[in-house]
Design a protein around this motif. Sequence first.
Motif, PDB file in Angstrom:
ATOM      1  N   GLU A 108      74.272  23.919   6.838  1.00 30.46           N
ATOM      2  CA  GLU A 108      75.030  25.080   7.297  1.00 30.46           C
ATOM      3  C   GLU A 108      74.148  26.321   7.307  1.00 30.46           C
ATOM      4  OE1 GLU A 108      78.650  25.675   5.132  1.00 30.46           O
ATOM      5  OE2 GLU A 108      79.731  24.196   6.335  1.00 30.46           O
ATOM      6  N   PHE A 109      74.423  27.213   8.243  1.00 29.52           N
ATOM      7  CA  PHE A 109      73.722  28.497   8.315  1.00 29.52           C
ATOM      8  C   PHE A 109      74.280  29.419   7.235  1.00 29.52           C
ATOM      9  CE2 PHE A 109      73.200  32.841   9.796  1.00 29.52           C
ATOM     10  CZ  PHE A 109      71.911  32.854  10.305  1.00 29.52           C
ATOM     11  N   VAL A 110      73.389  30.043   6.469  1.00 25.54           N
ATOM     12  CA  VAL A 110      73.817  30.980   5.433  1.00 25.54           C
ATOM     13  C   VAL A 110      73.404  32.381   5.874  1.00 25.54           C
ATOM     14  CG1 VAL A 110      73.530  31.697   3.032  1.00 25.54           C
ATOM     15  CG2 VAL A 110      73.597  29.256   3.608  1.00 25.54           C
ATOM     16  N   ASP A 111      74.360  33.295   5.854  1.00 20.12           N
ATOM     17  CA  ASP A 111      74.085  34.665   6.250  1.00 20.12           C
ATOM     18  C   ASP A 111      73.421  35.411   5.092  1.00 20.12           C
ATOM     19  OD1 ASP A 111      74.114  36.317   8.349  1.00 20.12           O
ATOM     20  OD2 ASP A 111      76.206  36.932   8.208  1.00 20.12           O
ATOM     21  N   GLY A 112      72.269  35.964   5.313  1.00 23.04           N
ATOM     22  CA  GLY A 112      71.572  36.698   4.259  1.00 23.04           C
ATOM     23  C   GLY A 112      70.220  37.154   4.759  1.00 23.04           C
ATOM     24  N   THR A 113      69.522  37.929   3.937  1.00 25.13           N
ATOM     25  CA  THR A 113      68.241  38.520   4.328  1.00 25.13           C
ATOM     26  C   THR A 113      67.125  38.046   3.413  1.00 25.13           C
ATOM     27  OG1 THR A 113      69.438  40.506   5.006  1.00 25.13           O
ATOM     28  CG2 THR A 113      67.055  40.717   4.778  1.00 25.13           C
ATOM     29  N   PRO A 114      66.011  37.541   3.987  1.00 18.81           N
ATOM     30  CA  PRO A 114      64.826  37.283   3.165  1.00 18.81           C
ATOM     31  C   PRO A 114      63.959  38.548   3.173  1.00 18.81           C
ATOM     32  CG  PRO A 114      64.543  36.284   5.342  1.00 18.81           C
ATOM     33  CD  PRO A 114      65.818  37.097   5.388  1.00 18.81           C
ATOM     34  N   TYR A 115      63.731  39.128   2.016  1.00 19.88           N
ATOM     35  CA  TYR A 115      62.935  40.358   1.936  1.00 19.88           C
ATOM     36  C   TYR A 115      61.470  39.998   1.717  1.00 19.88           C
ATOM     37  CZ  TYR A 115      67.239  43.030   1.795  1.00 19.88           C
ATOM     38  OH  TYR A 115      68.458  43.591   2.124  1.00 19.88           O
ATOM     39  N   ARG A 116      60.615  40.350   2.687  1.00 23.82           N
ATOM     40  CA  ARG A 116      59.204  39.949   2.643  1.00 23.82           C
ATOM     41  C   ARG A 116      58.277  41.074   2.202  1.00 23.82           C
ATOM     42  NH1 ARG A 116      60.999  36.542   6.961  1.00 23.82           N
ATOM     43  NH2 ARG A 116      60.788  34.420   6.153  1.00 23.82           N
ATOM     44  N   THR A 117      58.703  42.321   2.382  1.00 26.32           N
ATOM     45  CA  THR A 117      57.795  43.430   2.078  1.00 26.32           C
ATOM     46  C   THR A 117      58.537  44.525   1.310  1.00 26.32           C
ATOM     47  OG1 THR A 117      58.338  44.645   4.101  1.00 26.32           O
ATOM     48  CG2 THR A 117      56.543  43.039   4.255  1.00 26.32           C
ATOM     49  N   ALA A 118      57.748  45.380   0.664  1.00 25.77           N
ATOM     50  CA  ALA A 118      58.319  46.531  -0.043  1.00 25.77           C
ATOM     51  C   ALA A 118      59.027  47.459   0.951  1.00 25.77           C
ATOM     52  CB  ALA A 118      57.216  47.278  -0.778  1.00 25.77           C
ATOM     53  N   GLU A 119      58.496  47.546   2.168  1.00 27.18           N
ATOM     54  CA  GLU A 119      59.106  48.405   3.199  1.00 27.18           C
ATOM     55  C   GLU A 119      60.515  47.918   3.551  1.00 27.18           C
ATOM     56  OE1 GLU A 119      55.147  49.123   2.760  1.00 27.18           O
ATOM     57  OE2 GLU A 119      55.893  47.183   3.489  1.00 27.18           O
ATOM     58  N   GLN A 120      60.690  46.595   3.610  1.00 23.12           N
ATOM     59  CA  GLN A 120      62.019  46.052   3.921  1.00 23.12           C
ATOM     60  C   GLN A 120      63.004  46.305   2.787  1.00 23.12           C
ATOM     61  OE1 GLN A 120      61.047  41.958   4.723  1.00 23.12           O
ATOM     62  NE2 GLN A 120      60.613  42.315   6.892  1.00 23.12           N
ATOM     63  N   LEU A 121      62.500  46.350   1.558  1.00 22.21           N
ATOM     64  CA  LEU A 121      63.377  46.606   0.407  1.00 22.21           C
ATOM     65  C   LEU A 121      63.754  48.081   0.278  1.00 22.21           C
ATOM     66  CD1 LEU A 121      61.832  44.429  -2.447  1.00 22.21           C
ATOM     67  CD2 LEU A 121      64.171  44.245  -1.598  1.00 22.21           C
ATOM     68  N   ALA A 122      62.896  48.958   0.807  1.00 23.26           N
ATOM     69  CA  ALA A 122      63.070  50.402   0.601  1.00 23.26           C
ATOM     70  C   ALA A 122      64.487  50.911   0.901  1.00 23.26           C
ATOM     71  CB  ALA A 122      62.031  51.178   1.405  1.00 23.26           C
ATOM     72  N   PRO A 123      65.132  50.488   2.015  1.00 23.53           N
ATOM     73  CA  PRO A 123      66.480  50.992   2.303  1.00 23.53           C
ATOM     74  C   PRO A 123      67.518  50.639   1.227  1.00 23.53           C
ATOM     75  CG  PRO A 123      65.547  49.955   4.259  1.00 23.53           C
ATOM     76  CD  PRO A 123      64.632  49.644   3.120  1.00 23.53           C
ATOM     77  N   LEU A 124      67.259  49.601   0.421  1.00 24.97           N
ATOM     78  CA  LEU A 124      68.203  49.232  -0.643  1.00 24.97           C
ATOM     79  C   LEU A 124      68.226  50.283  -1.757  1.00 24.97           C
ATOM     80  CD1 LEU A 124      67.599  45.399  -1.223  1.00 24.97           C
ATOM     81  CD2 LEU A 124      69.316  46.484   0.214  1.00 24.97           C
ATOM     82  N   GLY A 125      67.084  50.957  -1.938  1.00 25.04           N
ATOM     83  CA  GLY A 125      66.979  51.907  -3.048  1.00 25.04           C
ATOM     84  C   GLY A 125      66.622  51.188  -4.337  1.00 25.04           C
ATOM     85  N   PRO A 126      66.188  51.950  -5.357  1.00 24.63           N
ATOM     86  CA  PRO A 126      65.679  51.344  -6.600  1.00 24.63           C
ATOM     87  C   PRO A 126      66.693  50.471  -7.348  1.00 24.63           C
ATOM     88  CG  PRO A 126      65.123  53.686  -6.500  1.00 24.63           C
ATOM     89  CD  PRO A 126      66.024  53.411  -5.345  1.00 24.63           C
ATOM     90  N   ASP A 127      67.957  50.905  -7.447  1.00 21.62           N
ATOM     91  CA  ASP A 127      68.936  50.155  -8.249  1.00 21.62           C
ATOM     92  C   ASP A 127      69.249  48.800  -7.637  1.00 21.62           C
ATOM     93  OD1 ASP A 127      68.978  52.260  -9.965  1.00 21.62           O
ATOM     94  OD2 ASP A 127      70.884  53.092  -9.264  1.00 21.62           O
ATOM     95  N   ARG A 128      69.435  48.778  -6.328  1.00 22.99           N
ATOM     96  CA  ARG A 128      69.769  47.509  -5.662  1.00 22.99           C
ATOM     97  C   ARG A 128      68.551  46.586  -5.611  1.00 22.99           C
ATOM     98  NH1 ARG A 128      72.351  48.589  -0.058  1.00 22.99           N
ATOM     99  NH2 ARG A 128      72.502  46.310  -0.104  1.00 22.99           N
ATOM    100  N   THR A 129      67.361  47.164  -5.441  1.00 24.27           N
ATOM    101  CA  THR A 129      66.134  46.362  -5.468  1.00 24.27           C
ATOM    102  C   THR A 129      65.984  45.687  -6.827  1.00 24.27           C
ATOM    103  OG1 THR A 129      64.973  47.687  -3.821  1.00 24.27           O
ATOM    104  CG2 THR A 129      63.592  46.498  -5.396  1.00 24.27           C
ATOM    105  N   ARG A 130      66.207  46.461  -7.872  1.00 23.56           N
ATOM    106  CA  ARG A 130      66.107  45.935  -9.239  1.00 23.56           C
ATOM    107  C   ARG A 130      67.098  44.789  -9.443  1.00 23.56           C
ATOM    108  NH1 ARG A 130      64.901  46.723 -14.463  1.00 23.56           N
ATOM    109  NH2 ARG A 130      66.592  46.489 -15.969  1.00 23.56           N
ATOM    110  N   ALA A 131      68.337  44.987  -8.988  1.00 23.56           N
ATOM    111  CA  ALA A 131      69.379  43.956  -9.143  1.00 23.56           C
ATOM    112  C   ALA A 131      68.994  42.680  -8.402  1.00 23.56           C
ATOM    113  CB  ALA A 131      70.716  44.488  -8.634  1.00 23.56           C
ATOM    114  N   ALA A 132      68.437  42.825  -7.201  1.00 20.43           N
ATOM    115  CA  ALA A 132      68.065  41.647  -6.406  1.00 20.43           C
ATOM    116  C   ALA A 132      66.971  40.844  -7.092  1.00 20.43           C
ATOM    117  CB  ALA A 132      67.613  42.082  -5.007  1.00 20.43           C
TER     118      ALA A 132
END
Length: 340
Positions: A108-132
Amino acid sequence: MSSDHPPGLDLGRLRQRLDRDRPGLVSGPLTGRLIEGGRSNLTYAVSDGAAKWVVRRPPLGHVLATAHDMKREHRVISALYPTAVPVPRPVLLCEDEDVVGAPFYVMEFVDGTPYRTAEQLAPLGPDRTRAAVLGLVDTLVELHAVDPADVGLEDFGRPEGFLDRQLRRWGKQLDASRNRELAGIDELHAALGRELPTSPAPTVVHGDYRLDNVLIGGHDEIKAILDWEMSTLGDPLTDLGLLVMYSVPLETPDSPVSTTATAAGHPDPAELIERYAARSGRDVSAVSWYTAFAWFKLAVILEGIHYRYTLGQTVGAGFDRIGDLVPVFIEHGLTTLQEG
């Protein structure tokens, strides 16, 4: 872009096989596209307009069966699907090469994002990046908590002598692509051999566990672990060592190696190790060895890519810089081992 004829996947034949083995699953004509990513096996997104699936098959050129074993990948996600470990729901395994030209499996296809770079994580902000990233550790603990015998994977690998075999295997890989002087790499390999730790009880090992091999969902939780082609039974701390290695910021701007460690909020290696130890109950006192081994392994992989680049066998951008990274990885490996 979707098409009726993605390379390496005959959608008409795929539809026939799904209708035969999973009647009623597909409700309309299939379209599909090749998804970029994955170092070797080909991955496609396929849809009938209502539902979506993912198809995995080996590369178009014939390869060693052991390196791209669809049956193994399908087997491990099928075994783990009923557990707490997030993996896509398996749909079908087809070992008949006449259908699309190679064995393949569907999930099955799973909806989600693979984060490959710090730039891609940047929009999440520090708290969400830490949680991930902390979620990445917690999910690894869940994987290593699964008793292989309970899920029918007791014969999925040969855990005895696992670290010794791994070290020899990557030493051979190094010899196969040796075409320049690499200061310190033989010293690192020898030191790892001298200080081989005693492995804990074996678990299912992912083999390439990092942030861009999982899909993060809308609430920053891990929806699925992907890319099981390196999985086996072995020493769980090899997965931790690799995760720690990927959490060390590289002082190399514009690095072609995926790294998210410089993202604001990314936990440092010490916190990841501590969290894994607390939640898994495992002794992590030898973690420096496993992290140094991860640096060595990546140095060998990068040197292999550099070697193919010097022979003119690589396609794409960024390969000209790979060779410069290898000494950085060797240096990190040596330093990590000495600090341990």
